[in-house]
Scaffold this motif. Sequence first.
Motif, PDB file in Angstrom:
ATOM      1  N   ARG A 109      18.975  -9.177 -20.957  1.00  0.00           N
ATOM      2  CA  ARG A 109      17.767  -9.786 -20.409  1.00  0.00           C
ATOM      3  C   ARG A 109      17.394  -9.199 -19.045  1.00  0.00           C
ATOM      4  O   ARG A 109      16.324  -9.503 -18.512  1.00  0.00           O
ATOM      5  CB  ARG A 109      17.944 -11.302 -20.275  1.00  0.00           C
ATOM      6  CG  ARG A 109      18.238 -11.999 -21.605  1.00  0.00           C
ATOM      7  CD  ARG A 109      18.366 -13.507 -21.420  1.00  0.00           C
ATOM      8  NE  ARG A 109      17.099 -14.099 -20.997  1.00  0.00           N
ATOM      9  CZ  ARG A 109      16.123 -14.467 -21.821  1.00  0.00           C
ATOM     10  NH1 ARG A 109      16.255 -14.289 -23.128  1.00  0.00           N
ATOM     11  NH2 ARG A 109      15.016 -15.006 -21.354  1.00  0.00           N
ATOM     12  N   TYR A 110      18.274  -8.389 -18.476  1.00  0.00           N
ATOM     13  CA  TYR A 110      18.053  -7.839 -17.129  1.00  0.00           C
ATOM     14  C   TYR A 110      17.736  -6.353 -17.231  1.00  0.00           C
ATOM     15  O   TYR A 110      18.633  -5.512 -17.245  1.00  0.00           O
ATOM     16  CB  TYR A 110      19.289  -8.056 -16.262  1.00  0.00           C
ATOM     17  CG  TYR A 110      19.586  -9.504 -15.964  1.00  0.00           C
ATOM     18  CD1 TYR A 110      19.058 -10.130 -14.852  1.00  0.00           C
ATOM     19  CD2 TYR A 110      20.407 -10.256 -16.809  1.00  0.00           C
ATOM     20  CE1 TYR A 110      19.336 -11.455 -14.562  1.00  0.00           C
ATOM     21  CE2 TYR A 110      20.688 -11.586 -16.533  1.00  0.00           C
ATOM     22  CZ  TYR A 110      20.150 -12.171 -15.411  1.00  0.00           C
ATOM     23  OH  TYR A 110      20.420 -13.480 -15.138  1.00  0.00           O
ATOM     24  N   ASP A 111      16.478  -6.033 -17.282  1.00  0.00           N
ATOM     25  CA  ASP A 111      16.058  -4.650 -17.489  1.00  0.00           C
ATOM     26  C   ASP A 111      16.417  -3.761 -16.301  1.00  0.00           C
ATOM     27  O   ASP A 111      15.944  -3.988 -15.179  1.00  0.00           O
ATOM     28  CB  ASP A 111      14.540  -4.603 -17.713  1.00  0.00           C
ATOM     29  CG  ASP A 111      14.031  -3.191 -17.910  1.00  0.00           C
ATOM     30  OD1 ASP A 111      14.400  -2.588 -18.931  1.00  0.00           O
ATOM     31  OD2 ASP A 111      13.290  -2.688 -17.036  1.00  0.00           O
ATOM     32  N   GLY A 112      17.263  -2.784 -16.533  1.00  0.00           N
ATOM     33  CA  GLY A 112      17.534  -1.749 -15.537  1.00  0.00           C
ATOM     34  C   GLY A 112      18.375  -2.157 -14.354  1.00  0.00           C
ATOM     35  O   GLY A 112      18.499  -1.382 -13.403  1.00  0.00           O
ATOM     36  N   CYS A 113      18.997  -3.335 -14.380  1.00  0.00           N
ATOM     37  CA  CYS A 113      19.788  -3.769 -13.221  1.00  0.00           C
ATOM     38  C   CYS A 113      21.095  -2.977 -13.149  1.00  0.00           C
ATOM     39  O   CYS A 113      21.807  -2.843 -14.153  1.00  0.00           O
ATOM     40  CB  CYS A 113      20.084  -5.259 -13.292  1.00  0.00           C
ATOM     41  SG  CYS A 113      18.613  -6.285 -13.066  1.00  0.00           S
ATOM     42  N   ARG A 114      21.415  -2.495 -11.970  1.00  0.00           N
ATOM     43  CA  ARG A 114      22.599  -1.652 -11.778  1.00  0.00           C
ATOM     44  C   ARG A 114      23.768  -2.435 -11.183  1.00  0.00           C
ATOM     45  O   ARG A 114      24.860  -1.895 -10.985  1.00  0.00           O
ATOM     46  CB  ARG A 114      22.253  -0.497 -10.835  1.00  0.00           C
ATOM     47  CG  ARG A 114      21.804  -0.966  -9.460  1.00  0.00           C
ATOM     48  CD  ARG A 114      21.335   0.154  -8.553  1.00  0.00           C
ATOM     49  NE  ARG A 114      20.939  -0.371  -7.240  1.00  0.00           N
ATOM     50  CZ  ARG A 114      20.524   0.393  -6.234  1.00  0.00           C
ATOM     51  NH1 ARG A 114      20.459   1.712  -6.398  1.00  0.00           N
ATOM     52  NH2 ARG A 114      20.181  -0.146  -5.073  1.00  0.00           N
ATOM     53  N   THR A 115      23.536  -3.714 -10.866  1.00  0.00           N
ATOM     54  CA  THR A 115      24.546  -4.586 -10.264  1.00  0.00           C
ATOM     55  C   THR A 115      24.623  -5.869 -11.075  1.00  0.00           C
ATOM     56  O   THR A 115      23.591  -6.399 -11.500  1.00  0.00           O
ATOM     57  CB  THR A 115      24.191  -4.918  -8.808  1.00  0.00           C
ATOM     58  OG1 THR A 115      24.068  -3.704  -8.055  1.00  0.00           O
ATOM     59  CG2 THR A 115      25.248  -5.796  -8.162  1.00  0.00           C
ATOM     60  N   VAL A 116      25.850  -6.379 -11.271  1.00  0.00           N
ATOM     61  CA  VAL A 116      26.049  -7.628 -12.011  1.00  0.00           C
ATOM     62  C   VAL A 116      26.877  -8.585 -11.161  1.00  0.00           C
ATOM     63  O   VAL A 116      27.956  -8.228 -10.684  1.00  0.00           O
ATOM     64  CB  VAL A 116      26.769  -7.387 -13.353  1.00  0.00           C
ATOM     65  CG1 VAL A 116      26.912  -8.712 -14.117  1.00  0.00           C
ATOM     66  CG2 VAL A 116      26.022  -6.362 -14.202  1.00  0.00           C
ATOM     67  N   LYS A 117      26.337  -9.795 -10.984  1.00  0.00           N
ATOM     68  CA  LYS A 117      27.121 -10.858 -10.339  1.00  0.00           C
ATOM     69  C   LYS A 117      27.692 -11.745 -11.434  1.00  0.00           C
ATOM     70  O   LYS A 117      26.957 -12.316 -12.235  1.00  0.00           O
ATOM     71  CB  LYS A 117      26.276 -11.694  -9.385  1.00  0.00           C
ATOM     72  CG  LYS A 117      27.091 -12.813  -8.735  1.00  0.00           C
ATOM     73  CD  LYS A 117      26.400 -13.436  -7.546  1.00  0.00           C
ATOM     74  CE  LYS A 117      25.391 -14.479  -7.942  1.00  0.00           C
ATOM     75  NZ  LYS A 117      24.925 -15.255  -6.754  1.00  0.00           N
ATOM     76  N   VAL A 118      29.018 -11.842 -11.468  1.00  0.00           N
ATOM     77  CA  VAL A 118      29.714 -12.573 -12.521  1.00  0.00           C
ATOM     78  C   VAL A 118      30.229 -13.895 -11.960  1.00  0.00           C
ATOM     79  O   VAL A 118      30.960 -13.916 -10.961  1.00  0.00           O
ATOM     80  CB  VAL A 118      30.889 -11.746 -13.073  1.00  0.00           C
ATOM     81  CG1 VAL A 118      31.569 -12.480 -14.218  1.00  0.00           C
ATOM     82  CG2 VAL A 118      30.416 -10.367 -13.518  1.00  0.00           C
TER      83      VAL A 118
END
Length: 322
Positions: free
Chosen positions: A97-106
């Motif tokens: 659902r997050y187009d092109g995001c290079r960072t992920v907060k888990v």
Amino acid sequence: MDLALERLADRMHVVSLPLVTRFRGVEVREVALFSGEAGWGEWSPFLEYPPEEAARWLRAALEDADLERPAAVRDRIPVNATLPAVGPDAVAGVLARYDGCRTVKVKVAERGQTLDDDVARVAEVRALLPDARIRVDANGGWNIDEAEHAVRALERFDLEYVEQPCATVPELAELRMRVHRLAIPIAADESVRKAEDPLLVARAGAADVLVVKAQPLGGVRSALAIVAEAGLPAVVSSALDSSVGLSMGAALAGAMPSLPYDCGLGTGALLAADVAEPLVPVAGSIPVVRVTPTPELLATHQASPERTAAWRARLAAAHPHL
């Protein structure tokens, strides 16, 4: 209800927005919106927050509705994907659902889950996105020993930082010393936005990074002043806002002199419905724009009379603390 409060209540529109997946213990996000001379402002403190705390969020909403925003120095904001505490098999679907995001907060340290669950979730993100920046957010869910153990268990995934691993400033300071050799920065969120003194964490040397949110800190101008005085790099984040609230966060990020980290303003992707054209990531960023709700969506997602009455009661309780 006095006249000023009654007029304010008449400007308030309460909506209920369903989520794509359970997040922070809720499946529907309730949001109050105010129309004003400059546009629309959002008031969305979580339901458990007391009137004194909710008043800071209200101040931000009214400022945003009634005053022009500070000048922006950038027109788009890079944002991170936010991954709720889902099982590994659900990770790919959320991240899509997050187009092109290079960072992920888990999200980690979820009540009822274990560190093994956290490790499995982060491992799945790293397997799917080998080049991504990964940060984890515990929302103060660990004590010092648990946090140290968790950071060492997660360190192999090359973490960008660990957000609010412990609840208190002294705990953060102690943990920061314990994991110093791992060179994993400690970020403070609740120790900034829920504190009587949001600068204490910086003065105590308890964090390397500040996570700032426009609503809890009383508005864009107040948050800018806190970041400037703290002298630490800052990440602008949201509190599961509608696109109106996300646009306030984007205004804060857009006005900051320096923006060294991707911001937590992509959470519109977690909503199954919104009050306007959703402000969601496109090629990993969102624009710095004002968002105006459409009458049709306000009507479609209008909260029940009972929930609207509850928010009017919250408004009456918070208003004296402005």
